[in-house]
Design an enzyme around this catalytic site. Structure first.
Site, PDB file in Angstrom:
ATOM      1  N   HIS A 123     -23.610 -17.518 -37.434  1.00 17.88           N
ATOM      2  CA  HIS A 123     -24.523 -18.653 -37.331  1.00 17.88           C
ATOM      3  C   HIS A 123     -25.860 -18.296 -37.983  1.00 17.88           C
ATOM      4  CE1 HIS A 123     -25.227 -16.384 -33.461  1.00 17.88           C
ATOM      5  NE2 HIS A 123     -26.441 -16.409 -33.975  1.00 17.88           N
TER       6      HIS A 123
HETATM    7  C1  T46 Z   1     -27.938 -12.553 -33.410  1.00 18.02           C
HETATM    8  C2  T46 Z   1     -27.118 -11.603 -32.630  1.00 18.02           C
HETATM    9  C3  T46 Z   1     -27.587 -10.205 -32.760  1.00 18.02           C
HETATM   10  C4  T46 Z   1     -27.774 -16.861 -23.736  1.00 18.02           C
HETATM   11  O1  T46 Z   1     -27.508 -17.524 -22.716  1.00 18.02           O
HETATM   12  N1  T46 Z   1     -29.039 -16.375 -23.926  1.00 18.02           N
HETATM   13  C5  T46 Z   1     -29.368 -15.637 -25.021  1.00 18.02           C
HETATM   14  O2  T46 Z   1     -30.540 -15.222 -25.143  1.00 18.02           O
HETATM   15  C6  T46 Z   1     -28.359 -15.365 -26.005  1.00 18.02           C
HETATM   16  C7  T46 Z   1     -28.673 -14.555 -27.243  1.00 18.02           C
HETATM   17  C8  T46 Z   1     -27.105 -15.861 -25.787  1.00 18.02           C
HETATM   18  N2  T46 Z   1     -26.810 -16.585 -24.671  1.00 18.02           N
HETATM   19  C9  T46 Z   1     -25.440 -17.090 -24.482  1.00 18.02           C
HETATM   20  C10 T46 Z   1     -25.103 -18.235 -25.436  1.00 18.02           C
HETATM   21  C11 T46 Z   1     -23.630 -18.070 -25.693  1.00 18.02           C
HETATM   22  O3  T46 Z   1     -22.899 -18.748 -24.702  1.00 18.02           O
HETATM   23  O4  T46 Z   1     -24.509 -16.050 -24.770  1.00 18.02           O
HETATM   24  C12 T46 Z   1     -23.393 -16.566 -25.513  1.00 18.02           C
HETATM   25  C13 T46 Z   1     -23.260 -15.834 -26.827  1.00 18.02           C
HETATM   26  O5  T46 Z   1     -24.454 -16.074 -27.578  1.00 18.02           O
HETATM   27  P1  T46 Z   1     -24.551 -15.956 -29.174  1.00 18.02           P
HETATM   28  O6  T46 Z   1     -23.525 -16.834 -29.805  1.00 18.02           O
HETATM   29  O7  T46 Z   1     -25.964 -16.201 -29.542  1.00 18.02           O
HETATM   30  O8  T46 Z   1     -24.180 -14.420 -29.375  1.00 18.02           O
HETATM   31  P2  T46 Z   1     -24.107 -13.519 -30.661  1.00 18.02           P
HETATM   32  O9  T46 Z   1     -24.057 -12.111 -30.189  1.00 18.02           O
HETATM   33  O10 T46 Z   1     -23.025 -13.999 -31.543  1.00 18.02           O
HETATM   34  O11 T46 Z   1     -25.484 -13.713 -31.455  1.00 18.02           O
HETATM   35  C14 T46 Z   1     -26.733 -13.251 -30.931  1.00 18.02           C
HETATM   36  C15 T46 Z   1     -27.861 -14.093 -31.517  1.00 18.02           C
HETATM   37  O12 T46 Z   1     -27.700 -15.469 -31.232  1.00 18.02           O
HETATM   38  C16 T46 Z   1     -27.908 -13.947 -33.004  1.00 18.02           C
HETATM   39  O13 T46 Z   1     -28.965 -14.694 -33.535  1.00 18.02           O
HETATM   40  O14 T46 Z   1     -28.485 -12.214 -34.437  1.00 18.02           O
HETATM   41  O15 T46 Z   1     -27.012 -11.912 -31.240  1.00 18.02           O
END
Ligand code: T46
Length: 132
Positions: A49
């Protein structure tokens, strides 16, 4: 590549080990959230993303992983593998993260609190966002 920057993190080392220090003037945003990825399986794929407004600073506190970055014009892969080197990712950059080593920990300093509406999770929408 436009939209990213590798920033050296000063360390203070002696025979007891090292301290890495990130101070406010080293990164171009006010930190509003800190989160970390841990217990990540080796074959996990994260990211996939971009963000509309969020700027983040990633640090491999332990172990290593690959960050694949795409600003719509250029692509680059960066292996983060040292706690004294951080990766700044500005908004409008597609990121994918994989190849996590065993026990790796990715610390993230973020400019905004969590907001799902800031995510662009569809690649075609990302292309429109960066072209538009
Ligand atoms: C990036 C990499 C390094 C939350 O509830 N709070 C938060 O602060 C975050 C980051 C996530 N979430 C929840 C939202 C989703 O249901 O955790 C789940 C996975 O989140 P996300 O799709 O954001 O996870 P990653 O690891 O794919 O990505 C994140 C960051 O969004 C991204 O910008 O660089 O970590």
């Amino acid at each position: 590549m436009k939209g990213i920057e590798l920033i050296k993190i000063p360390k203070v080392s002696d025979i007891r080990g090292s301290i890495g220090v990130v101070e406010k003037d080293m990164i171009p945003f006010k930190i509003n959230r800190v989160y970390y990825l841990y217990d990540v399986p080796h074959d996990a794929y994260r990211g996939g993303h971009a963000h509309k407004n969020l700027t983040q600073f990633l640090i491999a506190l332990s172990g290593s992983f690959d960050v694949h970055l795409n600003n719509g014009k250029e692509k680059i892969k960066i292996n983060l593998n040292k706690p004294n080197k951080g990766l700044l990712i500005k908004s409008g950059v597609w990121r994918e993260i994989d190849n996590f080593s065993s026990g790796s920990v990715c610390l993230v300093l973020a400019s905004e609190v969590y907001d799902e509406s800031d995510y662009i999770r569809d690649y075609d929408s990302f292309k429109l966002f960066v072209e538009g």
